[in-house]
Design a protein around this motif. Structure first.
Motif, short mmCIF file in Angstrom:
data_model
loop_
_atom_site.label_atom_id
_atom_site.label_comp_id
_atom_site.label_asym_id
_atom_site.label_seq_id
_atom_site.Cartn_x
_atom_site.Cartn_y
_atom_site.Cartn_z
N THR B 55 0.83 -1.20 0.00
CA THR B 55 0.00 0.00 0.00
C THR B 55 0.86 1.25 0.00
OG1 THR B 55 -1.87 -1.09 1.07
CG2 THR B 55 -1.71 1.30 1.35
N ALA B 56 0.50 2.22 -0.83
CA ALA B 56 1.14 3.53 -0.85
C ALA B 56 0.11 4.57 -0.44
CB ALA B 56 1.67 3.85 -2.25
N VAL B 57 0.48 5.42 0.50
CA VAL B 57 -0.36 6.56 0.87
C VAL B 57 0.32 7.81 0.34
CG1 VAL B 57 -1.42 7.87 2.73
CG2 VAL B 57 -1.21 5.37 2.92
N ILE B 58 -0.30 8.43 -0.65
CA ILE B 58 0.28 9.59 -1.32
C ILE B 58 -0.35 10.84 -0.69
CG2 ILE B 58 0.64 10.75 -3.54
CD1 ILE B 58 -0.19 8.00 -4.85
N PHE B 59 0.47 11.61 0.00
CA PHE B 59 0.00 12.83 0.67
C PHE B 59 0.58 14.02 -0.09
CE2 PHE B 59 0.86 16.18 3.90
CZ PHE B 59 -0.44 16.44 4.29
N THR B 60 -0.27 14.73 -0.80
CA THR B 60 0.18 15.88 -1.58
C THR B 60 -0.37 17.14 -0.92
OG1 THR B 60 -0.05 14.51 -3.55
CG2 THR B 60 0.33 16.85 -3.88
N SER B 61 0.48 18.14 -0.73
CA SER B 61 0.03 19.30 0.03
C SER B 61 0.64 20.58 -0.49
CB SER B 61 0.40 19.13 1.51
OG SER B 61 1.81 19.09 1.65
N VAL B 62 -0.07 21.66 -0.23
CA VAL B 62 0.47 22.99 -0.44
C VAL B 62 0.49 23.67 0.92
CG1 VAL B 62 0.20 25.19 -1.63
CG2 VAL B 62 -0.49 23.07 -2.76
#
Lengths: 150, 150
Positions: B55-62
């Motif tokens: 499992t990959a948890v992709i956390f993209t943020s600004v």
């Protein structure tokens, strides 16, 4: 274009669709059989407004110190990817201190992602990347099963 | 610890295992019921030496411009995540110009990723993030189905 909005619960349902294509086609871009009437740009820095499932290609890399042609090729690949069938968006960041970069491109399904990998100009740049620009990389093809945001 | 090695073909089979834990437990870290004998650090900048699926948890943020407490909390969360059951590794990069950051954490399965989301101290920091540090973010939970590297 709306974003996933759900801080604590599962993702807000959103229709999966390719982004609006707003730019102008540049000479020399290869469309891999896809013939858009206008060019494509990433609609948001935070990926596709799209219901899961969709495909994420996680490209993690460590650069070499060879910058020759890198930025031009990188810009071109972002633009070319956005012309491909099933493209949904891209997110990219590189840490200037560690040299670690992560680019995640999003696709309607794995077949569309695989077709992009095989595009001739992209394949040529992948070879250049292995020879010149990347010390190490890993590509992971994943199915996004749920998402949420703020 | 070996990496995926396959430039053009599917991933080299590698056994999925949690990373070696090499550091020393700091006071105040919460182990969420997992009681490692030693602490945990990411073994590689390029994620887990692991056979798909994982499992990959992709956390993209600004980010916002509010840095108050951010770096300390961020460092602590990386360390705390690495203590959790099923943790495989993490990759993280932030572009200083755009402010866009991508952190991908890798887990044995989605249940382990979900358990990390619910860890009390992590949940508190997630709330702080929403209130102070992030202008926008999206979390995507994905199953890695294949990978290859150089």
């Amino acid at each position: 274009m709306s974003r996933p909005r759900a801080s604590h619960q599962d993702a807000t349902p959103l229709k999966c669709e390719e982004p609006n294509r707003q730019a102008v086609i540049s000479d020399g871009w290869q469309s891999n059989g896809y013939n858009p009437t206008v060019d494509a740009i990433t609609p948001s820095p935070l990926g596709p407004p799209c219901d899961p499932p969709y495909t994420a290609v996680i490209f993690t890399s460590v650069r070499t110190h060879d910058d020759h042609g890198y930025q031009e090729a990188s810009d071109r690949m972002f633009a070319l990817a956005a012309l491909q069938r099933g493209y949904l968006g891209v997110e990219s960041a590189r840490d200037p201190d560690s040299g670690l970069g992560i680019t995640v491109s999003y696709w309607v399904d794995a077949d569309c992602a695989l077709a992009w990998k095989a595009v001739t100009e992209h394949a040529r740049v992948q070879n250049q990347g292995r020879e010149l620009w990347y010390r190490e990389y890993v590509v992971r093809v994943a199915t996004v099963e749920r998402h949420y945001g703020m």
